[in-house]
Design a protein around this motif. Structure first.
Motif, PDB file in Angstrom:
ATOM      1  N   ASP A   1      44.028 -80.112 -32.149  1.00  0.00           N
ATOM      2  CA  ASP A   1      44.857 -81.060 -32.891  1.00  0.00           C
ATOM      3  C   ASP A   1      45.567 -80.317 -34.004  1.00  0.00           C
ATOM      4  OD1 ASP A   1      44.311 -83.143 -31.218  1.00  0.00           O
ATOM      5  OD2 ASP A   1      43.272 -84.386 -32.686  1.00  0.00           O
TER       6      ASP A   1
ATOM      7  N   ASP B   1      50.270 -83.423 -34.899  1.00  0.00           N
ATOM      8  CA  ASP B   1      49.941 -84.849 -34.798  1.00  0.00           C
ATOM      9  C   ASP B   1      50.396 -85.454 -33.472  1.00  0.00           C
ATOM     10  OD1 ASP B   1      48.556 -86.873 -36.144  1.00  0.00           O
ATOM     11  OD2 ASP B   1      50.398 -87.807 -36.867  1.00  0.00           O
TER      12      ASP B   1
ATOM     13  N   THR C   1      52.558 -82.672 -39.281  1.00  0.00           N
ATOM     14  CA  THR C   1      53.630 -83.603 -38.917  1.00  0.00           C
ATOM     15  C   THR C   1      54.990 -82.967 -39.179  1.00  0.00           C
ATOM     16  OG1 THR C   1      54.046 -84.675 -41.057  1.00  0.00           O
ATOM     17  CG2 THR C   1      52.088 -85.406 -39.822  1.00  0.00           C
TER      18      THR C   1
ATOM     19  N   ASP D   1      41.794 -79.986 -36.533  1.00  0.00           N
ATOM     20  CA  ASP D   1      42.465 -81.259 -36.827  1.00  0.00           C
ATOM     21  C   ASP D   1      43.349 -81.183 -38.062  1.00  0.00           C
ATOM     22  OD1 ASP D   1      41.194 -83.511 -34.900  1.00  0.00           O
ATOM     23  OD2 ASP D   1      39.709 -81.972 -35.357  1.00  0.00           O
TER      24      ASP D   1
ATOM     25  N   HIS E   1      46.652 -81.709 -37.766  1.00  0.00           N
ATOM     26  CA  HIS E   1      47.599 -82.815 -37.524  1.00  0.00           C
ATOM     27  C   HIS E   1      48.918 -82.616 -38.273  1.00  0.00           C
ATOM     28  CE1 HIS E   1      45.006 -85.536 -35.201  1.00  0.00           C
ATOM     29  NE2 HIS E   1      44.019 -84.989 -35.891  1.00  0.00           N
TER      30      HIS E   1
ATOM     31  N   TYR F   1      48.957 -84.469 -44.713  1.00  0.00           N
ATOM     32  CA  TYR F   1      48.329 -83.554 -43.767  1.00  0.00           C
ATOM     33  C   TYR F   1      48.910 -82.143 -43.891  1.00  0.00           C
ATOM     34  CZ  TYR F   1      46.974 -87.928 -41.389  1.00  0.00           C
ATOM     35  OH  TYR F   1      46.485 -89.175 -41.086  1.00  0.00           O
TER      36      TYR F   1
ATOM     37  N   SER G   1      37.586 -81.768 -40.503  1.00  0.00           N
ATOM     38  CA  SER G   1      39.040 -81.858 -40.328  1.00  0.00           C
ATOM     39  C   SER G   1      39.725 -81.376 -41.597  1.00  0.00           C
ATOM     40  CB  SER G   1      39.462 -83.307 -40.047  1.00  0.00           C
ATOM     41  OG  SER G   1      40.855 -83.472 -40.206  1.00  0.00           O
TER      42      SER G   1
ATOM     43  N   HIS H   1      45.841 -84.446 -29.327  1.00  0.00           N
ATOM     44  CA  HIS H   1      47.120 -84.776 -29.966  1.00  0.00           C
ATOM     45  C   HIS H   1      48.203 -83.752 -29.615  1.00  0.00           C
ATOM     46  CE1 HIS H   1      46.508 -88.167 -32.911  1.00  0.00           C
ATOM     47  NE2 HIS H   1      45.272 -87.954 -32.489  1.00  0.00           N
TER      48      HIS H   1
END
Length: 288
Positions: free
Chosen positions: A54, A57, A21, A17, A19, A28, A231, A88
């Protein structure tokens, strides 16, 4: 300890996780860079970073570009990165297209894949349908897993399995009322794992902090050892509250036991309540 020099036979890390971006300055992304820096500085003998999904994101191309940009900072000091899909990554939009983007960007071979490193099996499971939250495993994938775990068992070595969604009512965050479990074939997968007790399953999805109860369950004569991998992006608590933080595992494998050590990447310290020794010795048969 069976090693006279107390050195592991093999060592690796587990993250999930991230994520990532499209925004280079997003928290993140900075947490992901921080985690890679921690591993680069403290795991010089690692054979791999195992990612339980994941990765991004939204599964957007720009997010994969950021993944590569951040990974490039420590590329010469890091082991290979192996990745499972998360909801995701492939659960939004057209599944075939999202899976294609994931495979092209990460270099993974398929929705599920195996890697044999120094004789140890590292098995990555993945959904074969684009569901928003859940993972759907085909009968072919389940048969594949059963065969790979049997192959690993015949070698006498433990096997390590990585899946984004946890099984229901197992590790932290997977209780039925919490709604963050998520394998359609929950019973079928549990039945296969129960046949192969020298297996270690690492999952993510719920972001549950490693300090939570039931962070690790199973092992020995129960279902295989299962670990909530928390995460890298942010954490969640049993009070159903978000907590800023970033965690993952350092894993050391010895001949007779496995050491799984929770790591706080934001502080560069160990998570004291998440340090586990799992024996690989056969459990004596119980008297009837």
């Amino acid at each position: 300890m069976s090693q006279s020099d107390n050195k592991p036979v093999i060592a690796f890390q587990v993250i999930t996780d991230t994520h990532v971006t499209a925004d280079p300055e997003h928290l993140y992304n900075r947490h992901f860079e921080q985690a890679l820096k921690d591993i680069a500085e403290n795991a010089t003998d690692s054979v791999g970073i195992m990612h339980a999904g994941d990765v991004t994101d939204h599964g957007f191309p720009a997010e994969y570009e950021e993944l590569h940009r951040i990974g490039g900072f420590y590329q010469d000091r890091l082991p290979p990165l192996y990745m499972a899909t998360g909801n995701h990554d492939v659960g939004l939009g057209i599944w075939e297209s999202r899976l294609g983007n994931f495979l092209a960007a990460t270099g993974m071979s398929a929705a599920y894949h195996d890697h044999w490193i120094e004789g140890y099996a590292f098995l990555f499971l993945g959904t074969e349908r684009g569901l928003e939250l859940f993972c759907d495993l085909s009968a072919a994938q389940l048969e594949w897993l059963d065969a790979k775990l049997a192959e690993a068992a015949s070698s006498g070595k433990p096997a390590f399995v990585f899946l984004h969604q946890p099984l229901k009512n197992t590790t932290a965050g997977s209780m039925e009322e919490q709604k963050w479990y998520g394998v359609t074939q929950d019973d079928e997968l549990k039945a296969i794992l129960a046949k192969h007790p020298r297996t270690f399953l690492f999952t993510g999805h719920g972001h549950w902090e490693m300090e939570a109860p039931r962070n690790h369950v199973g092992g020995e004569d129960q279902l295989p050892a299962m670990f909530n991998a928390a995460s890298v992006a942010y954490l969640w608590t049993d009070a159903d509250e978000r907590r800023e933080g970033s965690q993952g595992y350092y894993v050391e494998v010895y001949e007779d036991w496995v050491l799984v050590k929770g790591r706080d990447f934001t502080t560069g310290t160990w998570v004291k309540s998440a340090q586990y020794e799992v024996s690989l010795k056969p459990v004596p048969a119980r008297e009837s």
